[in-house]
Write a protein that holds these residues in place. Sequence first.
Motif, PDB file in Angstrom:
ATOM      1  N   PRO A   1      -0.614   8.951 -20.683  1.00  0.00           N
ATOM      2  CA  PRO A   1       0.074   8.785 -19.417  1.00  0.00           C
ATOM      3  C   PRO A   1       0.324   7.315 -19.182  1.00  0.00           C
ATOM      4  CG  PRO A   1      -2.252   9.135 -19.052  1.00  0.00           C
ATOM      5  CD  PRO A   1      -2.015   9.211 -20.527  1.00  0.00           C
ATOM      6  N   LYS A   2       1.163   7.024 -18.197  1.00  0.00           N
ATOM      7  CA  LYS A   2       1.408   5.627 -17.853  1.00  0.00           C
ATOM      8  C   LYS A   2       0.094   4.957 -17.535  1.00  0.00           C
ATOM      9  CE  LYS A   2       6.033   5.391 -16.063  1.00  0.00           C
ATOM     10  NZ  LYS A   2       6.828   5.291 -14.870  1.00  0.00           N
ATOM     11  N   ALA A   3       0.010   3.688 -17.843  1.00  0.00           N
ATOM     12  CA  ALA A   3      -1.222   2.974 -17.564  1.00  0.00           C
ATOM     13  C   ALA A   3      -1.592   3.170 -16.104  1.00  0.00           C
ATOM     14  CB  ALA A   3      -1.023   1.508 -17.856  1.00  0.00           C
ATOM     15  N   GLU A   4      -2.864   3.475 -15.895  1.00  0.00           N
ATOM     16  CA  GLU A   4      -3.304   3.702 -14.530  1.00  0.00           C
ATOM     17  C   GLU A   4      -3.345   2.371 -13.799  1.00  0.00           C
ATOM     18  OE1 GLU A   4      -7.776   3.498 -13.212  1.00  0.00           O
ATOM     19  OE2 GLU A   4      -7.311   4.834 -14.876  1.00  0.00           O
ATOM     20  N   PRO A   5      -2.650   2.273 -12.668  1.00  0.00           N
ATOM     21  CA  PRO A   5      -2.637   1.000 -11.975  1.00  0.00           C
ATOM     22  C   PRO A   5      -4.014   0.671 -11.439  1.00  0.00           C
ATOM     23  CG  PRO A   5      -1.583   2.681 -10.666  1.00  0.00           C
ATOM     24  CD  PRO A   5      -1.931   3.318 -11.964  1.00  0.00           C
ATOM     25  N   LYS A   6      -4.404  -0.565 -11.551  1.00  0.00           N
ATOM     26  CA  LYS A   6      -5.722  -0.931 -11.051  1.00  0.00           C
ATOM     27  C   LYS A   6      -5.587  -1.308  -9.583  1.00  0.00           C
ATOM     28  CE  LYS A   6      -8.262  -2.439 -15.060  1.00  0.00           C
ATOM     29  NZ  LYS A   6      -7.367  -2.652 -16.155  1.00  0.00           N
ATOM     30  N   ALA A   7      -6.275  -0.597  -8.723  1.00  0.00           N
ATOM     31  CA  ALA A   7      -6.281  -0.982  -7.323  1.00  0.00           C
ATOM     32  C   ALA A   7      -7.020  -2.313  -7.228  1.00  0.00           C
ATOM     33  CB  ALA A   7      -6.974   0.080  -6.502  1.00  0.00           C
ATOM     34  N   GLU A   8      -6.650  -3.092  -6.250  1.00  0.00           N
ATOM     35  CA  GLU A   8      -7.214  -4.427  -6.152  1.00  0.00           C
ATOM     36  C   GLU A   8      -8.736  -4.407  -6.068  1.00  0.00           C
ATOM     37  OE1 GLU A   8      -6.195  -6.749  -2.862  1.00  0.00           O
ATOM     38  OE2 GLU A   8      -5.313  -8.324  -4.062  1.00  0.00           O
ATOM     39  N   THR A   9      -9.208  -3.527  -5.224  1.00  0.00           N
ATOM     40  CA  THR A   9     -10.650  -3.403  -5.087  1.00  0.00           C
ATOM     41  C   THR A   9     -10.999  -1.954  -5.261  1.00  0.00           C
ATOM     42  OG1 THR A   9     -10.381  -4.941  -3.287  1.00  0.00           O
ATOM     43  CG2 THR A   9     -12.597  -4.043  -3.619  1.00  0.00           C
TER      44      THR A   9
ATOM     45  N   PHE B   1       0.881  -1.179   0.000  1.00  0.00           N
ATOM     46  CA  PHE B   1       0.000   0.000   0.000  1.00  0.00           C
ATOM     47  C   PHE B   1       0.914   1.223   0.000  1.00  0.00           C
ATOM     48  CE2 PHE B   1      -3.887   1.948   2.517  1.00  0.00           C
ATOM     49  CZ  PHE B   1      -4.062   2.876   1.514  1.00  0.00           C
ATOM     50  N   ASP B   2       0.955   1.945  -1.133  1.00  0.00           N
ATOM     51  CA  ASP B   2       1.761   3.159  -1.202  1.00  0.00           C
ATOM     52  C   ASP B   2       0.834   4.350  -0.996  1.00  0.00           C
ATOM     53  OD1 ASP B   2       3.636   5.086  -1.562  1.00  0.00           O
ATOM     54  OD2 ASP B   2       4.493   4.225  -3.394  1.00  0.00           O
ATOM     55  N   LEU B   3       1.040   5.095   0.070  1.00  0.00           N
ATOM     56  CA  LEU B   3       0.155   6.240   0.339  1.00  0.00           C
ATOM     57  C   LEU B   3       0.383   7.372  -0.653  1.00  0.00           C
ATOM     58  CD1 LEU B   3       0.120   6.473   4.252  1.00  0.00           C
ATOM     59  CD2 LEU B   3      -1.096   4.905   2.733  1.00  0.00           C
ATOM     60  N   VAL B   4       1.547   7.375  -1.304  1.00  0.00           N
ATOM     61  CA  VAL B   4       1.830   8.396  -2.318  1.00  0.00           C
ATOM     62  C   VAL B   4       0.886   8.156  -3.507  1.00  0.00           C
ATOM     63  CG1 VAL B   4       3.558   9.235  -3.965  1.00  0.00           C
ATOM     64  CG2 VAL B   4       4.243   8.615  -1.630  1.00  0.00           C
ATOM     65  N   TYR B   5       0.241   9.226  -4.009  1.00  0.00           N
ATOM     66  CA  TYR B   5      -0.709   9.020  -5.124  1.00  0.00           C
ATOM     67  C   TYR B   5      -0.371   9.798  -6.383  1.00  0.00           C
ATOM     68  CZ  TYR B   5      -2.844  13.317  -3.368  1.00  0.00           C
ATOM     69  OH  TYR B   5      -3.067  14.603  -2.938  1.00  0.00           O
ATOM     70  N   ASN B   6       0.715  10.527  -6.339  1.00  0.00           N
ATOM     71  CA  ASN B   6       1.115  11.238  -7.555  1.00  0.00           C
ATOM     72  C   ASN B   6       2.608  11.026  -7.767  1.00  0.00           C
ATOM     73  OD1 ASN B   6       1.216  12.880  -9.756  1.00  0.00           O
ATOM     74  ND2 ASN B   6       0.794  14.783  -8.654  1.00  0.00           N
ATOM     75  N   PRO B   7       3.029  10.208  -8.702  1.00  0.00           N
ATOM     76  CA  PRO B   7       2.271   9.653  -9.827  1.00  0.00           C
ATOM     77  C   PRO B   7       1.392   8.480  -9.410  1.00  0.00           C
ATOM     78  CG  PRO B   7       4.482   8.782  -9.866  1.00  0.00           C
ATOM     79  CD  PRO B   7       4.436   9.772  -8.723  1.00  0.00           C
ATOM     80  N   LEU B   8       0.514   8.117 -10.323  1.00  0.00           N
ATOM     81  CA  LEU B   8      -0.372   6.978 -10.057  1.00  0.00           C
ATOM     82  C   LEU B   8       0.432   5.701  -9.861  1.00  0.00           C
ATOM     83  CD1 LEU B   8      -3.190   7.686 -12.615  1.00  0.00           C
ATOM     84  CD2 LEU B   8      -3.522   7.318 -10.187  1.00  0.00           C
TER      85      LEU B   8
END
Length: 590
Positions: A547-555, A452-459
């Motif tokens: 942009p880089k592919a947006e990572p899909k969060a698990e849920t 779990f990376d709390l950093v959100y920029n970049p995605l």
Amino acid sequence: MSLNVPSHASQFLRSRIANVCVAIAGATSAEMIEKATVAVKETPFLEFRLDYLEKPLLALPRFKQFFADNTAATAIATCRCTANGGKFAGSLAAELEVLAKCASVGFHMVDLELESAEAMKKADLQKLRDTGIGLLISHHDFTGTHDLDGIFTRIEAFHPDFIKVVPTAKSLIDNLTLIHFLERMNDNSNLIGICMGDAGIISRVLGVRAGSAFTFAAATVGEETGPGQIAARTLLETYRIDQVDAATKVYGVAGNPIRSSLSPIMMNTAFRRETVNAVYLALQTTRLSDLLKLVHDIPIQGVSVTMPLKQEILSHLERTDPLSARIGACNTVLRAQDGKLYGFNTDVAGITGPLEKRMPLAGARVLVLGAGGAARAAVFGLREKDANVFILNRTAETAQKLARQSGSKTIRHEALAKTSFDAIVNATPVGMAGNKAAPLLEAKDLNTKLVFDLVYNPLETPLIHLARQLSIPFITGVEMFVHQGARQFEIWTGKPAPEEEMFRVVLHALRQQAELAAFDAAEAAESKPEAKQKPSTKSVAKPAVKPKAEPKAETKPKPAAKSPAKAAAKPKPEAKPKPAVKKTAAKAKK
Ligand code: NAP
């Protein structure tokens, strides 16, 4: 509080204008007309910054066709000279010559600086009036917010159709000064007041409610003609300036820096989606006393508190929930009806909520990287859920202190390769856009079921990238950001938050930021002669930069129940910034 009886010309102009005037700038008349043709479809009230043109007098006839084609457009011509913050380098006589010709090509009003009006011969000003064009006299103060009444009196002496007073907000309090000034002058329907600067954003949204005849906006993001100016679409769709009225509740995010915060787009979308009559503003400040005064005076019903005020605000709250008190930080303030302030920490739910969706936390082994504000929320929140927490921090003493306070353990970096976890939470800024620090963990350190990376920029942070490569499930910081915001929404409104919609707009905004950053980088590379050869650079410079592919969060957050009414209220996403339009380098002030 002068009694101002508007002339017929003023009344006619007032009947044509809207709340928002879009400032159009460009290096050539063709560029300006192209931008105006797009802008006028959404906002028919425009300001043409003729001072941006090299030879405005010669360019004027070209605007005739625009007005013939766009009869609904109402337009101000501005030819502000350099001494007053514009780009026109000619003499006062030359400025007057340009403005005097504006009526004949179809402009409805000219913006004349107070300094020019005062330097002009009466007869020359009369000549301008004789053209029949509306007269707006403006004053811009780049040094701060001073003597607004005195400036008003100086302008009023010329009996213009509109009086424009534009100070600079050096602090949040300057907005209050302007708003109180506008309220005092509320029998003057032809007064415009705005504070320039990032701290003045509130005045751009609340000024019209306080009595400003209208406000100014940029055509798009990146085309601001003044510091702190907001894009027209943001003002209309995010802040819903047309709907801000006396009953609109005001909320905001306070801290520094705040201009690029995604909280306003997220929270305003939520208010709109749930048809809450509220607006959420960016409150740039490092001074808690200013924030508290604003909360009391405007009043502001709720504040998202960010760095550096999260700890300092605690002692000013009537009550905080016990967890916030133990963490020693509050990120959410609610102003009760009696004016008392209550504090909460929704960062905790922003971290434990997404984790709990994936695993039971009681007995889970969780590694927390960092021992600052976010890490404290993570550690205390996880301990509250009976997780076994291990803390690793650059400064060992801080980790030890936090471990003692929370009943956690510390761990050394060397031990990671031999230790397994249920989850690893990054609560440091490492991986954040602009942070140059080397990644904290390598593949051998990731003996975990979840990252779990709390950093959100970049995605996609380097840590998320590594987890993806190792096929370790992950949660991005966007989920925390949205989850903590959703809890704030619920505390303030008592309604369930439209979390899915909030998630969608935040992702969209982050993708836009990534596109713009990629474009800027490509443009910077293209400006270097040797880089021009590289075909890869050219392809990046195209508007359709991916942009880089947006990572899909698990849920994904649970979908909110959709009623037909809510579906109809679905806001449009922000307009994509037009990478083809170069940022206006010079900031002639508005
Ligand atoms: P903070 O209070 O300043 O704490 C930063 C922590 O990171 C400290 O423990 C610091 O260690 C450590 N650190 C800083 N630079 C480091 C480096 N180069 N190498 C190793 N450790 C380093 O910041 P915060 O408020 O806790 O925020 C931390 C991050 O969490 C933010 O950057 C943000 O990206 C993220 N965050 C996300 C959300 C969200 O909604 N998703 C909300 C809040 C925060 P020292 O003790 O040695 O200085």
